[in-house]
Write an enzyme that holds these catalytic residues in place. Structure first.
Site, PDB file in Angstrom:
ATOM      1  N   HIS B  76     -15.653  63.038 -46.331  1.00  0.00           N
ATOM      2  CA  HIS B  76     -14.549  63.071 -45.429  1.00  0.00           C
ATOM      3  C   HIS B  76     -14.745  62.405 -43.881  1.00  0.00           C
ATOM      4  O   HIS B  76     -14.138  61.714 -43.690  1.00  0.00           O
ATOM      5  CB  HIS B  76     -13.788  64.235 -45.618  1.00  0.00           C
ATOM      6  N   ASP B 105      -9.394  31.509 -31.167  1.00  0.00           N
ATOM      7  CA  ASP B 105     -10.085  32.590 -32.171  1.00  0.00           C
ATOM      8  C   ASP B 105     -11.051  33.195 -31.547  1.00  0.00           C
ATOM      9  O   ASP B 105     -11.313  33.294 -30.058  1.00  0.00           O
ATOM     10  CB  ASP B 105     -10.954  31.711 -33.287  1.00  0.00           C
ATOM     11  N   TRP B 141     -21.265  65.591 -41.764  1.00  0.00           N
ATOM     12  CA  TRP B 141     -21.259  64.248 -40.951  1.00  0.00           C
ATOM     13  C   TRP B 141     -22.315  64.100 -39.880  1.00  0.00           C
ATOM     14  O   TRP B 141     -22.607  63.171 -39.563  1.00  0.00           O
ATOM     15  CB  TRP B 141     -19.935  63.752 -40.747  1.00  0.00           C
ATOM     16  N   SER B 169     -22.974  46.172 -38.784  1.00  0.00           N
ATOM     17  CA  SER B 169     -21.560  45.395 -38.820  1.00  0.00           C
ATOM     18  C   SER B 169     -20.794  45.768 -37.447  1.00  0.00           C
ATOM     19  O   SER B 169     -20.330  44.946 -36.884  1.00  0.00           O
ATOM     20  CB  SER B 169     -20.669  46.089 -39.892  1.00  0.00           C
ATOM     21  N   SER B 170     -20.873  46.900 -37.024  1.00  0.00           N
ATOM     22  CA  SER B 170     -20.069  47.481 -35.659  1.00  0.00           C
ATOM     23  C   SER B 170     -20.835  46.778 -34.556  1.00  0.00           C
ATOM     24  O   SER B 170     -20.230  46.176 -33.518  1.00  0.00           O
ATOM     25  CB  SER B 170     -20.266  48.953 -35.308  1.00  0.00           C
ATOM     26  N   HIS B 253     -21.773  61.669 -28.747  1.00  0.00           N
ATOM     27  CA  HIS B 253     -20.604  61.714 -27.868  1.00  0.00           C
ATOM     28  C   HIS B 253     -19.906  60.667 -27.561  1.00  0.00           C
ATOM     29  O   HIS B 253     -18.818  60.315 -27.433  1.00  0.00           O
ATOM     30  CB  HIS B 253     -20.820  62.584 -26.743  1.00  0.00           C
ATOM     31  N   GLU B 255     -19.792  57.985 -29.238  1.00  0.00           N
ATOM     32  CA  GLU B 255     -19.002  57.631 -30.512  1.00  0.00           C
ATOM     33  C   GLU B 255     -17.638  58.260 -30.618  1.00  0.00           C
ATOM     34  O   GLU B 255     -16.776  57.544 -30.895  1.00  0.00           O
ATOM     35  CB  GLU B 255     -19.642  58.091 -31.641  1.00  0.00           C
ATOM     36  N   TYR B 257     -15.827  58.657 -27.791  1.00  0.00           N
ATOM     37  CA  TYR B 257     -15.146  57.925 -26.985  1.00  0.00           C
ATOM     38  C   TYR B 257     -14.826  56.456 -27.658  1.00  0.00           C
ATOM     39  O   TYR B 257     -13.812  55.783 -27.435  1.00  0.00           O
ATOM     40  CB  TYR B 257     -15.791  57.671 -25.547  1.00  0.00           C
ATOM     41  N   SER B 268      -1.382  52.058 -23.691  1.00  0.00           N
ATOM     42  CA  SER B 268      -0.936  51.304 -22.388  1.00  0.00           C
ATOM     43  C   SER B 268      -0.045  50.262 -22.627  1.00  0.00           C
ATOM     44  O   SER B 268       0.271  49.920 -21.488  1.00  0.00           O
ATOM     45  CB  SER B 268      -2.460  51.352 -21.316  1.00  0.00           C
ATOM     46  N   HIS B 302     -23.307  69.414 -25.017  1.00  0.00           N
ATOM     47  CA  HIS B 302     -22.407  70.571 -24.933  1.00  0.00           C
ATOM     48  C   HIS B 302     -21.965  70.736 -26.566  1.00  0.00           C
ATOM     49  O   HIS B 302     -21.334  71.528 -26.766  1.00  0.00           O
ATOM     50  CB  HIS B 302     -21.182  69.875 -24.125  1.00  0.00           C
ATOM     51  N   HIS B 303     -22.456  69.708 -27.331  1.00  0.00           N
ATOM     52  CA  HIS B 303     -22.357  70.037 -28.732  1.00  0.00           C
ATOM     53  C   HIS B 303     -23.520  70.974 -29.296  1.00  0.00           C
ATOM     54  O   HIS B 303     -23.347  71.652 -30.501  1.00  0.00           O
ATOM     55  CB  HIS B 303     -22.318  68.819 -29.520  1.00  0.00           C
ATOM     56  N   THR B 328      -9.514  61.625 -17.555  1.00  0.00           N
ATOM     57  CA  THR B 328      -8.697  61.720 -18.675  1.00  0.00           C
ATOM     58  C   THR B 328      -7.219  62.099 -18.222  1.00  0.00           C
ATOM     59  O   THR B 328      -6.191  61.515 -18.735  1.00  0.00           O
ATOM     60  CB  THR B 328      -8.979  62.444 -19.711  1.00  0.00           C
ATOM     61  N   LYS B 331      -5.397  59.110 -16.763  1.00  0.00           N
ATOM     62  CA  LYS B 331      -4.786  58.340 -17.663  1.00  0.00           C
ATOM     63  C   LYS B 331      -3.194  59.087 -18.201  1.00  0.00           C
ATOM     64  O   LYS B 331      -2.275  58.279 -18.315  1.00  0.00           O
ATOM     65  CB  LYS B 331      -5.584  58.237 -18.799  1.00  0.00           C
ATOM     66  N   ARG B 450     -16.291  76.857 -39.526  1.00  0.00           N
ATOM     67  CA  ARG B 450     -16.182  75.703 -40.258  1.00  0.00           C
ATOM     68  C   ARG B 450     -17.040  75.421 -41.349  1.00  0.00           C
ATOM     69  O   ARG B 450     -18.184  76.052 -41.483  1.00  0.00           O
ATOM     70  CB  ARG B 450     -16.243  74.520 -39.351  1.00  0.00           C
TER      71      ARG B 450
END
Lengths: 193, 531, 370
Positions: B76, B105, B141, B169-170, B253, B255, B257, B268, B302-303, B328, B331, B450
Site C-alpha cells: 500500500h 512540447d 515501505w 523513470s523519475s 525526507h 521525498e 517534499y 497557488s 527526525h524520523h 510552510t 505559504k 502502527r
C-alpha cells in the site's frame, strides 16, 4: 546554439548530477564511519591497539564498567564474561576474560562485535588487546577463554559514571564456508527448518 | 529556434490506434498516460488499504493472517508513494508545464516516452511479488535492514529492481521538466514571471535528481548485502543497521517534499482563480518553496529520534525540523491573504483547494508536534504518525491532484465535468477522509503502535470508526472515476478560458488544447506578465 | 430505511464495544517525572497549535462567508505587503523559540547519565523479550500470554487482550533503573508509554534508557518497530513494586529457579510432560508452526508427520536445543529450562498423529544444554 543542443547539454549535465548523487549514496557509508568515529554516535569502539602515549592513571576517579555478552540469532554457543561488573581507574589497563563454549558436535566460526553504551563514551574506551572482529574457530564441545585488555581514557567526561561494553556473538560459519563453495542462497534462509 | 525542438513531429494530429500510445512523444499523450496509470495505481493501493482497514475493523484476526497484513501495509505504501502520487504529479507537469511556459512540447520528447513506459513494467514486477513463494515484501515501505535483508522473503530482489526502474523513470522525468522550464520558456517569461506550478515543479525536479539516486544507492547496497556477501547493514561484518536508516531518510525526507511541493503550486493557481484576485506574495511563495527544499536535506534524522542518537544530534534535528514551520506557515498565510477580500465562488476545484489548506495545516500542526524530540518518544511509530502523514498526503497531495484534475479537465477535454457529481465527490471524500484519519490521532496517543494486524481492546472503537470512514472514502472515488469518464466522452463545452478568474498562458489556448501547444511561442515582453 | 437500520447496527456495535473498554483520547501523564513533563510539553504545543489554528482558520472562514461573489463581493487588488509578510515570518519564529526552550530542557533531563542502581539488559527476539538482571543471576523470557483462541475469535477476549505476558518485568519504584537494549535478530523497539521509554533494540549494538517510576503499578506497552510477522504480538508488561516487595520478588525468583533445577533431576510421566508441553508449545512454538502443527507452507515447516521428528530423535532434540542457524528456528536451549524443553519435545513427538509414544526426560536435556 540550437535549442536541441541546449536541451541535450542540460540533460547530460543533470544525468551526470544524478550519477554523482548515486556515488554520493555509497560515499555516505564511509562518511558515516568517519562521522561515528569523530562523534561516537553509534557506540562502535574504534580505538584499538597498544597505548602509545604515557597516560596518567586517575586514581581519584572510579568508573564502573559493565560487561555484557549477547548471542545473535541461532548462535548456540555459551558466551559470557567472567565477571559482569568491575570498577576501574581511568588510565589503568585492565585484563578481563570472556568465556566461549561450543556445545554442538561440529566446528563453528564466530565473530564478536563490540558496542558501548552510552555511545558518547565509545571514543574514550581503548581496547589494547581484543578478540573482537576476529573470526574465532571452536571445535565441537570445545571451550576457550578470550582475553581483553582495556583502558578508559582519563579524558572521559565527568558526568559518565558507568560504561557498558557489550559483545554480540555472530555465527559466521556459513560465510566462512561460503567463500570456498557457492554463495549462500538467501532464499533458503527462512524456508528450511 | 524553437521549431527545431519539434522538428521530428511532422503531423499535426495523433496517429490512430494503440501504437499512438506506445510510441507517442507528445506531452499531452504522455501526460494522459501518466494520469491514467496513477489512477489505476491509486485504486489498487486503495484496495490494499481497504484490506488493512477491514482487518482492523474489530480486534482479533478475521480476514488475513499477520504475514499477509504486513505485505499489504508495505505494498500500500510503496504503490501510493511511487505509483499514485509521484506519477500523478509528473502527468500534470507533462500536460501543463509546456502550456504554461509557452512551449510546443517537452524539451526531450523521446526520453519522455521512455520515462513513462518504464513505470508499468516496474509496477508489474512489484505486484508480481504478491504471487511469489514467501510472498511480497513485508518489511514496510521504509524497508529497514536487517528485516529487509537477512530476514526478507526471496521476492526482495524483484522489489529492488522495481525500485531501480521507478528511480530511473523519475530521474528522466525530472531532467525533462528542468530542461523544459529552463530552455523552452516563451520570450519575456522571466523566472519571476514563471507560474508557481512550474516553479514548485522545478524545485521538485532538482530534489528528485538529488535524492532518487541515493535511494537507488541504498537498495543497491541491500542487494549486495543479500547476494554478494557485503556488510553495509550487517553488524556481523562491521556494518550498521542504523546506517541504512540514515541513508534511507536522507532520501526519504526530501521525498516527502517531492510529494507536496507540486501540490503547493497547484493550490497557488486554484485559489487566485476562484477568489478572482492575484496570488498574495508571489516572491515569498517562491522563496518559501526553495527554503523548504533546502531544509529537507538537513532534517532527516527526525524520523530516527529513538535509534539512540547523542543529545547534540537530537537537538540539531529538532531545531532544524521546527524551522520548516516558518516557510510552510508563510505559504498558508499567503493563501489565506489571497482569499481575503476576494470575490469567491466554490466550484469543485476550489472546494478541494480549501479543504487542502485546512487539512494540510492540521497535518502540519501534528508535524510540528512530532518535531519536538522528547515528545516524539511517545508519538514515534504510533498511529499518531500514521494520522500525521495521511493528513499531509491524502487531503494534502491527493486532494491537490483531484483539485487539479477538476480544474484542468475542461482544458484537456473541451468539456465541463458534471459539477453536481463533483461536489458530491468532494463532500463524500472530505467527510470520509476525516472520519478515517482523525480518530487515528486518538488511538495513536492512547498507545497503539502502527503496522499491527490486531490490537488491544481500548483501541477498538476508533479503529471501527476509521474503517467505516475508509470504506466511505474509498467507494466515493468511484464517483470521481465515473465523472472523469463522462467528461471525456462529452458534456457542456468549455471556452478557452474555462474559469472566469483564470490567468495564464494555458488559458489562451483553445479547449480542448491542440495536439501541439505553442508552435509559435507567445511573446510576453510587451505585457506586464502574469504576476 | 435500510440505511438507517445499518447505521443503527453500527452505532449499537460501537456502544457495546465502548462499554467493554475504557476510552482514551490523549496521552496519559504516566508514572515518571519525565513522562509527566513530556505530557505537559505535549499539551503546551497542542494548545499553541489550536490557538494558531483558530486564528488562521477563523480569518479563512470569515473570508469564505463574507467575500463571496454571490454576496456581491468585489475582489480587491492588493497582492503584496512587505511589512505584513515580515511580521508573519517573525511571529512563528518567536513561537518556535518559545516551544524549543522547554523541549530542550526535557530532552536534556532524559539524557541524564548518572548512575542507576538497577541495570536490566533487554534483548528483543522475534517475537518476545528477554530480561537479564545484571549482577542478579535472573534471566527470563517474556512472551504474549493471550491464548491463540482469543486472537482467532474462538473465545471472548480478556481485559488485557494482547497486552499480557507470562513473565512481566519487575522493577523497584523510587529507584533509577537503567535499561540496556539490544536485539537478537532484527530491530525491535521497547516502548512503555507510562515510563516514557521508547528505544530501539538494534542487533549488534547496545542502547541505553532509564526510568524512575514513582507509583507502584502494572504498566503495559508494545514493540514499536516493525519486526516481522508477530510484531503486533510481543507486548511488554512492567510491574513496579516498592523496594521491599521488589527484594522479596528477587528472592522468590531465585528460589523458583533453584526449584526448577531440582525438578530437572526427577522422572516425569508422559501425561505430566504432555500437559506442560502443550502449554509451552502454544506460547513458544505455535506462532510459527501453528497450534495444530501444520506450519505455514513456504515459511515454517509442518511438525505433524515431520520426517525429522519421526525418524531421528537425536536430530529433533538438537534442533530444538541448538536451533538452526540462518533460519527463524531459534536455539531454545538457552531460552527454556530443562523441564520445559523435555515437555515440549515430548509433546511434539506425541501430538497431532505423531504418536511415537516415547517421552524425553529433563535429565536427557540437561546433558545436551550448553
Amino acid at each position: 546554439m540550437s535549442a536541441t543542443t541546449a536541451n541535450r547539454r542540460l540533460a547530460l549535465r543533470l544525468a551526470l548530477a544524478a550519477v554523482l548523487m548515486f556515488g554520493f549514496g555509497f560515499l555516505l557509508s564511509p562518511l558515516y564511519d568517519v562521522f561515528c568515529r569523530v562523534t561516537g554516535i553509534n557506540g562502535k569502539v574504534t580505538r584499538t591497539g597498544a597505548v602509545t602515549e604515557a597516560v596518567q592513571v586517575d586514581a581519584a576517579r572510579q568508573v564502573r564498567v559493565q560487561l555484557i555478552a549477547v548471542n545473535n540469532e541461532g548462535m548456540p554457543w555459551g558466551f559470557r564474561p567472567e565477571q559482569h561488573q568491575l570498577s576501574v581507574h581511568p588510565g589503568e589497563q585492565t585484563l578481563i576474560h570472556y568465556v566461549a563454549h561450543n556445545p554442538t558436535a561440529v566446528e563453528m566460526v564466530a565473530r564478536a562485535v563490540p558496542s558501548v553504551a552510552p555511545a558518547e563514551a565509545a571514543s574514550y574506551v581503548q581496547k589494547v588487546n581484543c578478540f573482537c572482529f576476529e573470526a574465532q574457530t571452536l571445535a565441537g564441545s570445545a571451550s576457550q577463554r578470550m582475553p581483553l585488555v582495556l583502558m578508559i581514557d582519563p579524558q572521559l567526561p565527568a558526568h559518565i559514571e558507568t560504561i557498558t561494553l557489550s559483545y554480540t556473538l555472530f555465527d559466521i560459519t556459513a560465510d566462512q564456508v561460503g567463500h570456498q563453495s557457492a554463495p549462500q542462497q538467501p532464499s533458503a534462509r527462512r524456508v528450511s527448518l | 529556434m524553437l521549431t527545431q525542438a519539434v522538428a521530428h513531429e511532422h503531423h499535426h494530429g495523433p496517429p490512430p490506434g494503440l501504437m499512438r500510445w506506445v510510441l507517442t512523444t507528445n506531452h499531452k499523450d504522455i501526460g494522459t498516460l501518466y494520469l491514467v496509470f496513477s489512477l489505476v495505481m491509486f485504486l489498487t493501493g486503495g484496495c490494499m488499504a481497504l484490506v488493512i482497514r477491514a482487518e482492523l475493523f474489530q480486534p482479533g484476526l478475521q480476514l488475513v493472517q499477520p504475514e499477509f497484513f504486513n505485505q499489504m501495509t508495505t505494498m500500500h505504501g510503496l504503490i501510493m508513494v511511487f505509483g499514485a502520487v509521484m506519477p500523478a504529479f509528473v502527468g500534470l507537469a507533462n500536460w501543463m508545464i509546456p502550456m504554461m511556459v509557452g512551449a510546443p512540447d517537452m524539451a526531450l520528447p523521446r526520453m519522455n516516452n521512455w520515462s513513462f513506459w518504464i513505470l508499468p513494467f516496474a509496477f508489474a514486477m512489484m505486484l508480481a511479488t504478491l504471487f511469489m513463494e514467501g510472498g511480497a515484501p513485508n518489511f514496510g515501505w521504509t524497508f529497514y535492514a536487517p528485516l529487509s535483508t537477512t530476514y526478507a522473503p526471496p521476492s526482495v530482489t524483484f522489489f529492488i529492481f522495481a525500485v531501480h526502474m521507478m528511480g530511473i523513470s523519475s530521474i528522466m522525468g525530472a531532467i525533462n521538466i528542468i530542461a523544459t522550464i529552463l530552455n523552452l520558456r516563451a520570450p519575456g517569461m522571466t523566472m519571476m514571471k514563471l507560474p508557481l506550478f512550474a516553479w514548485t515543479w522545478l524545485i521538485t525536479a532538482f530534489l528528485l535528481i538529488a535524492v532518487m539516486p541515493v535511494l537507488a544507492g541504498v537498495v543497491t547496497m541491500m542487494l549486495m548485502d543479500i547476494h554478494f556477501g557485503t556488510s553495509f547493514f550487517n553488524a556481523a561484518g562491521g556494518g550498521d543497521p542504523v546506517l541504512f536508516q540514515h541513508i534511507f531518510w536522507f532520501f526519504g525526507h526530501p521525498e516527502v517534499y517531492i510529494m507536496i511541493l507540486p501540490a503547493f503550486g497547484i493550490i497557488s493557481h486554484i485559489i487566485p482563480t476562484f477568489a478572482r484576485k492575484r496570488l498574495f506574495g508571489y516572491p515569498s511563495m517562491v522563496y518559501a518553496t526553495a527554503s523548504i527544499a533546502f531544509l529537507s536535506f538537513i532534517v532527516w534524522a527526525h524520523h530516527m529520534f529513538t535509534v539512540g542518537m547523542p543529545l547534540a544530534g537530537e537537538l540539531f534535528f529538532m531545531f532544524s525540523t521546527m524551522l520548516i514551520a516558518v516557510p510552510t506557515g508563510v505559504k498558508v498565510f499567503n493563501w489565506v491573504a489571497t482569499m481575503y477580500r476576494g470575490s469567491m465562488t466554490f466550484e469543485t476545484p476550489m472546494l478541494f483547494a480549501l479543504a487542502f489548506v485546512v487539512l494540510f495545516t492540521i497535518g502540519g500542526f501534528s508535524g510540528l508536534m512530532l518535531a519536538i524530540a522528547p515528545v516524539d518518544f511517545q508519538y514515534h511509530d504510533t498511529y499518531f504518525v500514521v494520522a500525521h502523514f495521511h493528513y499531509v498526503l491524502v487531503p494534502g497531495a491527493i486532494f491537490s491532484i483531484m483539485a487539479a484534475t477538476y480544474y484542468w479537465l475542461p482544458k484537456w477535454t473541451g468539456n465541463y465535468y458534471n459539477e453536481y457529481l463533483g461536489k458530491w465527490h468532494f463532500w463524500l471524500s472530505f467527510v470520509g477522509v476525516n472520519i478515517t484519519f482523525f480518530p487515528m490521532h486518538f488511538i495513536g496517543l492512547a498507545g497503539m503502535p502502527r503496522r499491527i494486524p490486531d490490537y488491544a481492546l481500548q483501541f477498538a472503537d476508533f479503529n471501527m470508526v476509521a474503517s467505516i470512514g475508509a470504506f466511505l472514502f474509498g467507494l466515493s472515488q468511484l464517483l470521481f472515476v465515473y465523472n472523469i469518464i463522462q467528461c471525456v466522452r462529452g458534456g457542456y463545452g468549455a471556452d478557452s478560458r474555462v474559469w472566469e478568474g483564470a490567468e495564464g498562458l494555458e488559458w489562451t489556448l483553445p479547449s480542448p488544447a491542440p495536439y501541439h501547444s505553442f508552435t509559435t511561442p507567445p511573446d510576453l515582453r510587451e505585457q506586464g506578465g502574469e504576476h | 430505511m435500510r440505511l438507517s437500520t445499518a447505521a443503527f447496527l453500527v452505532a449499537g456495535v460501537c456502544i457495546s464495544q465502548g462499554a467493554a473498554a475504557e476510552w482514551q483520547l490523549n496521552l496519559a501523564p504516566g508514572a515518571t517525572e519525565i513522562s509527566r513533563s513530556i505530557y505537559d510539553l505535549h499539551m503546551l504545543i497542542f494548545y499553541i497549535c489550536v490557538a494558531i489554528g483558530v486564528v488562521v482558520f477563523g480569518i479563512m472562514l470569515w473570508s469564505i462567508v463574507h467575500h463571496r461573489k454571490s454576496k456581491g463581493a468585489q475582489a480587491a487588488h492588493f497582492h503584496e505587503n512587505t511589512l505584513v509578510e515580515i511580521i508573519w515570518t517573525l511571529i512563528p519564529f518567536a513561537i518556535l523559540i518559545a516551544m524549543a526552550l522547554p523541549a530542550s530542557k526535557t530532552l536534556i533531563e532524559m539524557y541524564d547519565k548518572r548512575d542507576g542502581e538497577v541495570t536490566i539488559q533487554i534483548t528483543g527476539y522475534q517475537w518476545k523479550w528477554r530480561y537479564q538482571y545484571l549482577n542478579e543471576d535472573i534471566d527470563f523470557f517474556s512472551s504474549l500470554s493471550t491464548p491463540r483462541a482469543q486472537i482467532n475469535n474462538e473465545e471472548d477476549k480478556g481485559e488485557h487482550y494482547l497486552l499480557e505476558v507470562d513473565n512481566p518485568l519487575v522493577i523497584p519504584t523510587g529507584t533509577k533503573v537503567r535499561f540496556l537494549l539490544t536485539a537478537n535478530d532484527v530491530i525491535h523497539s521497547w516502548w512503555v508509554p507510562a515510563l516514557a521509554v521508547k528505544k530501539d533494540a538494534i542487533p549488534g549494538f547496545i542502547n541505553e534508557a532509564w526510568a524512575e517510576v514513582s507509583d507502584p503499578g502494572t504498566y503495559r506497552g508494545q514493540c514499536a518497530e516493525l519486526c516481522g510477522k508477530d510484531h503486533g504480538f510481543m507486548p511488554i508488561v512492567v510491574e513496579a513494586l516498592p523496594a521491599d516487595q521488589y527484594q522479596q520478588w528477587l528472592a522468590d525468583a531465585k528460589a523458583a529457579k533453584a526449584a526448577d533445577a531440582a525438578a530437572a533431576d526427577q522422572e516425569l510421566s508422559l501425561e505430566q510432560l504432555m500437559s506442560r508441553g502443550e502449554a509451552v508449545y502454544n506460547s513458544q512454538c505455535a506462532a510459527c508452526h501453528q497450534a495444530n502443527g501444520s506450519g505455514i507452507p513456504g515459511a515454517f515447516p509442518a511438525l505433524a508427520g515431520s520426517p525429522l521428528i519421526v525418524d531421528n530423535r537425536a536430530a529433533h532434540l538438537d534442533i530444538v536445543i541448538n536451533g538452526k542457524p540462518g533460519t527463524a528456528m531459534q536455539a531454545f536451549g538457552k531460552q527454556l529450562n530443562a523441564v520445559d524443553l523435555a515437555a515440549v519435545i515430548t509433546y511434539e513427538r506425541n501430538a497431532w498423529g505423531n504418536d511415537l509414544g516415547d517421552s524425553v526426560q529433563p535429565r536427557e536435556i540437561k546433558a545436551l544444554q550448553p
